[in-house]
Design an enzyme around this catalytic site. Structure first.
Site, mmCIF file in Angstrom:
data_model
loop_
_atom_site.group_PDB
_atom_site.id
_atom_site.type_symbol
_atom_site.label_atom_id
_atom_site.label_comp_id
_atom_site.label_asym_id
_atom_site.label_seq_id
_atom_site.Cartn_x
_atom_site.Cartn_y
_atom_site.Cartn_z
ATOM 1 N N TYR A 187 0.863 -1.106 0.023
ATOM 2 C CA TYR A 187 0.119 0.243 -0.005
ATOM 3 C C TYR A 187 0.947 1.277 0.068
ATOM 4 C CZ TYR A 187 -4.635 -2.197 0.897
ATOM 5 O OH TYR A 187 -5.766 -2.975 0.670
ATOM 6 N N THR A 198 -0.973 -2.293 -4.983
ATOM 7 C CA THR A 198 -2.424 -2.579 -4.954
ATOM 8 C C THR A 198 -3.029 -1.095 -5.491
ATOM 9 O OG1 THR A 198 -2.613 -4.141 -3.282
ATOM 10 C CG2 THR A 198 -4.799 -2.776 -3.408
HETATM 11 C C1 FNR Z 1 -8.308 -8.359 1.520
HETATM 12 N N1 FNR Z 1 -7.509 -7.843 0.404
HETATM 13 C C2 FNR Z 1 -6.489 -7.156 0.726
HETATM 14 N N2 FNR Z 1 -5.676 -6.962 -0.452
HETATM 15 C C3 FNR Z 1 -4.726 -6.029 -0.410
HETATM 16 O O1 FNR Z 1 -4.166 -5.643 -1.652
HETATM 17 N N3 FNR Z 1 -4.152 -5.735 0.638
HETATM 18 C C4 FNR Z 1 -4.661 -6.054 1.691
HETATM 19 O O2 FNR Z 1 -4.181 -5.569 3.114
HETATM 20 C C5 FNR Z 1 -5.947 -6.675 1.748
HETATM 21 N N4 FNR Z 1 -6.741 -6.994 2.745
HETATM 22 C C6 FNR Z 1 -7.875 -8.044 2.956
HETATM 23 C C7 FNR Z 1 -8.306 -8.221 3.965
HETATM 24 C C8 FNR Z 1 -9.305 -9.008 4.150
HETATM 25 C C9 FNR Z 1 -10.115 -9.803 5.392
HETATM 26 C C10 FNR Z 1 -9.947 -9.790 2.699
HETATM 27 C C11 FNR Z 1 -11.039 -10.644 2.397
HETATM 28 C C12 FNR Z 1 -9.243 -9.288 1.499
HETATM 29 C C13 FNR Z 1 -7.901 -8.414 -0.756
HETATM 30 C C14 FNR Z 1 -7.399 -9.866 -1.171
HETATM 31 O O3 FNR Z 1 -5.896 -9.689 -1.400
HETATM 32 C C15 FNR Z 1 -8.033 -10.364 -2.457
HETATM 33 O O4 FNR Z 1 -8.224 -9.327 -3.572
HETATM 34 C C16 FNR Z 1 -9.522 -10.965 -2.165
HETATM 35 O O5 FNR Z 1 -9.782 -11.428 -1.075
HETATM 36 C C17 FNR Z 1 -9.916 -12.010 -3.261
HETATM 37 O O6 FNR Z 1 -11.207 -12.510 -3.007
HETATM 38 P P1 FNR Z 1 -11.504 -13.704 -2.206
HETATM 39 O O7 FNR Z 1 -10.640 -14.825 -2.596
HETATM 40 O O8 FNR Z 1 -11.506 -13.341 -0.772
HETATM 41 O O9 FNR Z 1 -12.706 -14.127 -2.805
HETATM 42 C C1 LAC Z 2 -9.221 -4.535 3.246
HETATM 43 C C2 LAC Z 2 -7.911 -3.845 3.271
HETATM 44 C C3 LAC Z 2 -7.201 -3.505 4.546
HETATM 45 O O1 LAC Z 2 -9.832 -4.951 2.437
HETATM 46 O O2 LAC Z 2 -7.144 -4.167 2.181
HETATM 47 O O3 LAC Z 2 -9.723 -4.586 4.523
#
Ligand code: FNR
Ligand code: LAC
Length: 351
Positions: A132, A158
């Protein structure tokens, strides 16, 4: 803690995790933005697609291995960056990394992880670092250098989160993070996702991505692309890969399911950089559909997270092993010997 009967699939892991987790924490992990249209559609869109199997193809015992950024992985499923894994299980990202290593795949560590990059490195897992981009350029440089020094082999920037999507489950529950749960990147604990996001730059551009690609000393992957237009920009600005992603339905509600966006992105990229996908992966057949439509591999966020929540490292490993076994069977029954034998002709829209 072990569930009384071992869950048989990812959906059962989620049900078991929902029982075990504090309701506000479960809501944070499970939830999406707004009406959760995109959250649901990510999963449902896979069900609108059907496989077109070929028979008598002499498949034998297909390999599920793929090569991603030059690294061989035993299965085409990487662990997506998910923040706050110690909220799901006290062993957090370290347990997740061990599970990934045992399963033969890679973990992408979140900037908002609750374990250090060094502790994740010590597991020996193949590892990528999700960045990030903070408003403070010094902090960004420090995080990138720390990841590089700890043997992370890609920087996943991201690009879909200039601000945090509004997750109404968290608004209703008042989700907070305990003080003892620290985010090493920020050097303190008790920070909510909304507070963390205030530190992140809302003004990132393709020029910034290009700058990271030129200076990070690591291949850069743009995570959160949904259109052919942006896919072309990612190619032009030096990305080594991109992830077709809508952040698991947690950012802009009402965008397309990722599997529906994949064909236009794969077409635009035309093999020049690596295309990955995440969002809605719950079954091996979902993985096979994504590969058929042009992804080299997928990432799964919630699926291994539910395993972690249920049984720490063992639970996450079992989810990854379940997915690997499901991918292998789907390949066998689709009639291909290796993942790269999949083509768009193996998929059709449900009639
Ligand atoms: C995420 N995702 C996410 N992406 C990212 O780039 N940095 C992050 O810190 C987070 N944090 C995060 C927390 C939680 C609780 C979730 C569910 C998702 C998004 C993650 O990388 C991814 O794009 C999605 O989770 C994909 O979808 P599915 O596999 O959960 O359906
Ligand atoms: C989230 C962030 C932290 O999806 O990526 O909660």
């Amino acid at each position: 803690m072990l569930a009384p009967v071992e869950p048989a699939n990812v959906f059962e892991y989620e049900a078991a995790a929902a029982e075990l987790l504090d309701p506000a924490a479960y809501g944070y992990f499970a939830g999406g933005a707004g009406d959760e249209l995109t959250l649901r559609d990510n999963v449902e869109a896979f069900r609108r697609l059907q496989l077109r199997p070929r028979v008598l193809a002499g498949v034998g015992d297909p390999s599920t291995a793929v090569t991603v950024l030059g690294a061989e992985l035993a299965l085409p499923v990487l662990v997506a960056p998910v923040a706050y894994q110690r909220v799901a299980h006290p062993d957090g990202e370290v347990a997740m990394a061990r599970a990934a290593a045992t399963a033969g795949t890679a973990i992408c560590l979140s900037t908002l992880a609750t374990s250090t990059p060094e502790d994740v490195a010590a597991t020996g897992a193949t590892r990528w670092f999700q960045l990030y981009v903070f408003r403070d350029p010094g902090l960004n440089a420090e995080l990138v250098a720390r990841a590089r020094d700890a043997g992370f082999t890609a920087l996943v920037v991201t690009v879909d989160t200039p601000v945090l999507g509004r997750r109404e489950r968290d608004v209703r529950s008042g989700f907070t993070v305990a003080q003892h749960i620290e985010i090493p990147a920020l050097g303190r604990g008790g920070i909510t996702p909304a507070q963390a996001l205030e530190l992140i730059s809302p003004s990132l551009t393709w020029r910034d991505l290009e700058e990271f690609a030129a200076t990070a000393g690591l291949p850069v992957i743009a995570k959160g692309v949904l259109t052919a237009e942006d896919a072309l920009l990612a190619v032009e600005h030096g990305a080594a890969g991109l992830v077709v992603s809508n952040h698991g339905g947690r950012q802009l509600d009402g965008v397309s399911a990722t599997i529906d966006a994949l064909p236009e992105v794969a077409d635009a990229v035309a093999g020049r950089i690596e295309v990955l996908l995440d969002g809605g992966i719950r079954r091996g057949a979902d993985v096979v559909k994504a590969l058929a439509l042009g992804a080299r591999a997928v990432l799964a966020g919630r699926a291994p997270l539910w395993g972690l929540a249920v049984d720490g490292e063992d639970g996450a490993r079992r989810v990854l092993e379940l997915l690997r076994a499901e991918v292998q069977m789907a390949l066998q029954l689709t009639g291909v010997r290796t993942p790269d034998g999949l083509t768009p002709a193996h998929v059709q829209r449900r009639r």
